[in-house]
Write an enzyme that holds these catalytic residues in place. Structure first.
Site, PDB file in Angstrom:
ATOM      1  N   CYS A 152     -14.274   1.818  15.718  1.00 31.23           N
ATOM      2  CA  CYS A 152     -15.449   1.147  16.268  1.00 31.23           C
ATOM      3  C   CYS A 152     -15.934   0.010  15.373  1.00 31.23           C
ATOM      4  O   CYS A 152     -16.509  -0.963  15.860  1.00 31.23           O
ATOM      5  CB  CYS A 152     -16.571   2.152  16.496  1.00 31.23           C
ATOM      6  SG  CYS A 152     -17.067   3.070  15.021  1.00 31.23           S
ATOM      7  N   GLU A 205     -23.451   7.085  18.602  1.00 32.92           N
ATOM      8  CA  GLU A 205     -22.657   6.193  17.765  1.00 32.92           C
ATOM      9  C   GLU A 205     -21.587   5.581  18.667  1.00 32.92           C
ATOM     10  O   GLU A 205     -20.610   6.240  19.016  1.00 32.92           O
ATOM     11  CB  GLU A 205     -22.032   6.966  16.598  1.00 32.92           C
ATOM     12  CG  GLU A 205     -23.046   7.628  15.681  1.00 32.92           C
ATOM     13  CD  GLU A 205     -23.950   6.650  14.971  1.00 32.92           C
ATOM     14  OE1 GLU A 205     -23.527   5.479  14.787  1.00 32.92           O
ATOM     15  OE2 GLU A 205     -25.074   7.027  14.601  1.00 32.92           O
TER      16      GLU A 205
END
Length: 486
Positions: free
Chosen positions: A288, A254
């Site tokens: 993110c 991720e």
């Protein structure tokens, strides 16, 4: 200050709290005021080996444990998080510089993911598949991979450690967790303490607080873990993927993003402004999924820009313990310097600062920049800080091209008065996730979470955890007799 910083400033290996034996210490600082929170002697390669061997030994019995019993441990862990929320909040604010709003957001999601992990313990199911051979029965079992190595980041360390640790444990695996050096307590020791108090068998979950300067690739290359779950930058993620592939390990990655929030000509401007400000500035932009780029149709550019800038100017920067603070400190001085460098580079390239926030130590006030050249590299990279780039466009086709003009593909959002127009737009974007009439920062327990391109490999959440942390095993049974040609 919470006793967590004195009590948990240790390694947790084979069910024991103990100091590392490395030759130097990781110093845990409060990013807001510079207070020293803890000093932790790092773990060595030998201790990483001990942690993995411990997890492997404990995992055999844990995998054979009734899944209802495993579920009970997860339920107790959830209750402990609920009971200890005030203390956990205090630790998040101190170690991360997270605001009270951010801490509440992170703990809420952590509880949601623990609730899902409780159910996940009972999710694996086998199947019986027909065989073309008479008398033969094909059984397919879903079994734990064995041991999972988890590497968590500094921005949402409690959530993002639990997000892999809890499902891996629920599904019968052992775990070794390596938290980020800037968040060793919230992302590591705190998680171990909760599971220890919840009755998890000793040795099954281990936490090693260390640095690659000490251990190199030992955490990745060790022969015990079959899966490495990594959350962090695409640069490090690329290295993790390479090492894992060379050792035939599964990597769940991720990684970073460069998300855009898009405002079409028929959008509700006031609502779009609210969504865009949250999407860019939540947790100082250290997310993110944050909207680095705010793309606005030129027909509504003036109205949107005026309202966006006005709202950004209201965001209070300061002490994260103050309930009125929206922008707390970034994680460390290197990050503060990096954000300042981005702003200076943009201005040198000809950008206009509609809001030019000051930097004081690790406090970086929000900035809004526009008129950045279309070929600027800044529009294609991840910026982990409170800086928004406003970019006008003419029509949907140009907007699609601009959104996709980045090596990343994690999240994004579009605002429009026509939901189906938004869905049609979203289908053209090369991302793992995209949202219509909402922000870019979302995570839910049972939807597939992950990115395309340089934003990662694989998916987490819900049934995707079965793909990540279990493997399939075919066992055939011949009830009759097979015929062999010789």
């Amino acid at each position: 200050m919470s006793s967590y910083f004195s009590d948990l400033a240790q390694q947790y290996i084979d069910g024991e709290w103990r100091p590392g034996t490395g030759s130097w210490d990781i110093i845990d600082f409060n990013p807001y005021d510079g207070e020293k929170l803890a000093s932790i002697t790092i773990a060595t390669v030998d201790e990483v080996d001990e942690a993995y061997r411990s997890a492997a030994r404990a995992q055999k019995e844990w995998a054979a444990t009734n899944p209802y019993a495993r579920r009970a441990v997860l339920e107790k862990a959830l209750r402990l998080v609920e009971e200890r929320e005030p203390e956990i909040t205090e630790v998040i604010v101190a170690e991360l510089g997270g605001t009270l709003l951010k801490a509440a957001f992170e703990i809420h999601l952590a509880k949601e993911f623990l609730r899902e992990a409780v159910h996940l313990a009972l999710r694996p199911q086998g199947s019986i598949i027909p065989s073309p051979i008479d008398g033969k029965e094909n059984r397919v079992y879903s079994v734990p991979v064995g041991v999972v190595g988890v590497i968590s980041p500094f921005n949402f360390p409690f959530l993002l450690s639990l997000k892999s640790v809890a499902p891996a444990l629920a599904l019968g695996n052992g775990v070794v967790l390596k938290p980020h050096q800037n968040t060793p307590i919230v992302g590591g020791s705190l998680v171990a303490k909760i599971f220890e108090d919840a009755g998890l068998p000793g040795g099954l979950l281990n936490v090693v607080i260390t640095d690659i300067a000490e251990i190199g690739d030992a955490f990745l290359e060790h022969p015990v873990p079959k899966v490495i779950s990594f959350t962090g930058s695409d640069k490090v993620g690329r290295h993790v993927a390479t090492v894992c592939a060379s050792h035939f390990k599964r990597a769940v990655l991720e990684l970073g993003g460069n998300s855009a929030i898009v405002v079409l000509d028929d959008a509700d401007i006031d609502y779009a402004v609210d969504a865009a400000v949250f999407s860019r500035y939540v947790h100082q932009g250290q997310v993110c999924m944050a909207a680095n780029r705010v793309l606005v149709d030129r027909s509504v550019q003036a109205e949107f820009t005026e309202k966006f800038v006005a709202k950004v100017r209201t965001l209070k920067t300061g002490d994260p313990r103050d309930p009125g603070t929206v922008i707390g400190p970034v994680i460390n001085s290197s990050q503060a310097d990096a954000v300042s460098a981005v702003i200076e580079q943009a201005l040198a390239e000809g950008a206009t600062a509609l809001v030019h926030g000051a930097t004081r130590d690790n406090l970086v006030e929000p900035s809004v920049l526009t008129d950045l050249p279309a070929d600027s590299a800044l529009l294609r990279q991840e910026v982990f800080g409170p800086v928004a780039f406003l970019v006008p466009f003419d029509g949907e086709d140009e907007a699609v091209r601009l959104v996709n003009d980045t090596p990343y593909g994690l999240s994004g959002a579009v605002h429009t008065g026509d939901v189906e127009r938004g869905v049609a737009f979203a289908k053209q974007i090369d991302t793992g996730m995209f949202h219509v009439n909402d922000g870019t920062v979302h995570d839910e327990p049972i939807v597939p979470f992950g990115g395309e391109k340089s934003s990662g490999l694989g998916r987490l959440n819900g049934d995707m955890m079965l793909d990540s942390f279990t493997t399939l095993k075919w066992i055939s049974v011949q009830h009759g007799r097979s015929a062999f040609p010789f």
